[in-house]
Design a protein around this motif. Structure first.
Motif, PDB file in Angstrom:
ATOM      1  N   SER A 185      48.056  28.521  35.788  1.00  0.00           N
ATOM      2  CA  SER A 185      47.260  29.407  36.632  1.00  0.00           C
ATOM      3  C   SER A 185      46.345  30.276  35.782  1.00  0.00           C
TER       4      SER A 185
ATOM      5  N   ARG B  39      44.787  32.789  37.482  1.00  0.00           N
ATOM      6  CA  ARG B  39      44.665  33.930  38.375  1.00  0.00           C
ATOM      7  C   ARG B  39      46.018  34.597  38.557  1.00  0.00           C
ATOM      8  N   GLU B  40      46.004  35.904  38.649  1.00  0.00           N
ATOM      9  CA  GLU B  40      47.241  36.665  38.855  1.00  0.00           C
ATOM     10  C   GLU B  40      47.952  36.257  40.138  1.00  0.00           C
ATOM     11  N   ASP B  41      47.166  36.020  41.205  1.00  0.00           N
ATOM     12  CA  ASP B  41      47.759  35.767  42.520  1.00  0.00           C
ATOM     13  C   ASP B  41      48.143  34.309  42.743  1.00  0.00           C
ATOM     14  N   TYR B  42      47.854  33.417  41.790  1.00  0.00           N
ATOM     15  CA  TYR B  42      48.341  32.039  41.859  1.00  0.00           C
ATOM     16  C   TYR B  42      49.526  31.965  40.905  1.00  0.00           C
TER      17      TYR B  42
ATOM     18  N   GLY C 127      40.930  25.846  45.503  1.00  0.00           N
ATOM     19  CA  GLY C 127      41.011  26.246  44.110  1.00  0.00           C
ATOM     20  C   GLY C 127      40.156  25.350  43.232  1.00  0.00           C
TER      21      GLY C 127
ATOM     22  N   ARG D 248      38.662  31.618  32.728  1.00  0.00           N
ATOM     23  CA  ARG D 248      38.806  32.644  33.765  1.00  0.00           C
ATOM     24  C   ARG D 248      37.457  33.274  34.092  1.00  0.00           C
TER      25      ARG D 248
ATOM     26  N   ASP E 235      40.363  28.502  38.726  1.00  0.00           N
ATOM     27  CA  ASP E 235      41.601  29.063  39.266  1.00  0.00           C
ATOM     28  C   ASP E 235      42.850  28.499  38.598  1.00  0.00           C
TER      29      ASP E 235
ATOM     30  N   TYR F  93      51.253  30.683  33.488  1.00  0.00           N
ATOM     31  CA  TYR F  93      49.994  31.428  33.448  1.00  0.00           C
ATOM     32  C   TYR F  93      49.151  31.062  32.230  1.00  0.00           C
TER      33      TYR F  93
ATOM     34  N   HIS G 151      47.879  35.638  30.220  1.00  0.00           N
ATOM     35  CA  HIS G 151      48.604  36.735  30.865  1.00  0.00           C
ATOM     36  C   HIS G 151      49.477  37.460  29.841  1.00  0.00           C
TER      37      HIS G 151
END
Length: 286
Positions: free
Chosen positions: A90, A92-95, A153, A173, A178, A207, A211
């Motif tokens: 991922s 993205r934080e929310d994926y 995505g 990013r 995504d 991640y 991250h």
């Protein structure tokens, strides 16, 4: 024409449960041997084929996968729709790890793979502006259960087999990607050339390395998340026959007519040897 779903299983998905009268078939193609034999049977009455992308035992690296042979073999067996299931990182934080993403766009950063069935002697240009089939993607969304599902995505396809550097991860990013993976390209492009509806389900395992709270990705982390993801993927595949018509109508998005007006080479200048290799892929227009 009867609908037949072909499932290409990536990391973590090496088999399909519940296939009736399942048989492993050896399929010869003009593009060489596929990644493995193809498991063919019926799931809840619907014809289905399953191909382990990396081969049973995960023998093939992303670069070494025979993408052209895989797509040709599935079409040769009668598949009309292709579902790709693969692990991804991922961006993205929310994926989050454990989530599923219905991929609708790609950024292709691969560079060491054959990306087309066409070439010298028969040149063709298909549109991949919208590289996945919304109809098939919607069916996957309806069939998915028990998992957080993101309906769209952008998948950054990298060459691999190494994971990203931190600089690369941050760059991707910034580009708006995504998720990141190693196997959906050129698979999606080849499916389009073969006039097959194609959908991609990306199973988030990590991640990547951007991250700060999660550190760099490693194989142990990926495998741990895949154990849960694969059970959800199998359940989703099991639910698909209920959402795919048994008698296939023309694709409303034109996937099954992608070669209309795509071939540039004049009939008198076409290479007979290449045309012979295109016997299944481009049969409708040749």
């Amino acid at each position: 024409m009867q609908t037949m779903l072909g499932v290409i299983g990536g990391s973590g998905l090496y088999e399909i449960d519940g296939l009736e009268n399942a048989t492993w078939l050896e399929v010869e193609t003009p593009w060489g041997q596929p990644s493995d034999q193809v498991l063919v049977g019926r799931l809840k009455g619907a014809k289905m084929a399953f191909l382990p992308r990396h081969g049973r035992g995960h023998r093939l690296s992303p670069t070494d996968i025979p993408y052209r042979a895989n797509i040709d073999a599935l079409k040769r067996l009668g598949c009309t729709d292709i579902l790709s299931v693969s692990a991804c990182g991922s961006l993205r934080e929310d994926y989050a790890p454990g989530d599923f993403v219905i991929v609708d766009q790609f950024i292709d950063r691969t560079f060491a793979r054959e990306k087309s069935f066409f070439g010298p002697g028969c040149v063709a240009h298909v549109s991949v502006a919208r590289p996945t089939c919304p109809r098939l993607g919607a069916a996957c969304a309806q069939a998915a259960a028990g998992v957080t599902l993101h309906p769209r995505g952008t998948y950054l396809a990298m060459e691999g087999p190494q994971f990203s550097t931190l600089a690369e991860s941050q760059l991707y990013r910034a580009w708006g990607a995504d998720v990141i993976g190693m196997t959906n390209m050129p698979e999606a492009k080849l499916a389009r050339e073969a006039e097959l509806c194609y959908a991609s389900i990306a199973m988030v395992t990590d991640y990547d390395c951007w991250h700060e709270a999660h550190g760099a990705v490693d194989v142990a982390q990926v495998i741990a998340t895949l154990a849960t993801n694969s059970s959800h993927a199998k359940a989703m595949v099991a639910g698909l026959p209920a959402f795919l018509a048994q008698n296939r109508a023309p694709c409303p998005h034109g996937c099954d007519h992608a070669l209309d007006n795509a071939i540039m080479t004049a009939p008198t200048a076409r290479d007979p040897a290449l045309l012979a290799k295109l016997d299944i892929v481009a049969k409708r227009v040749l």
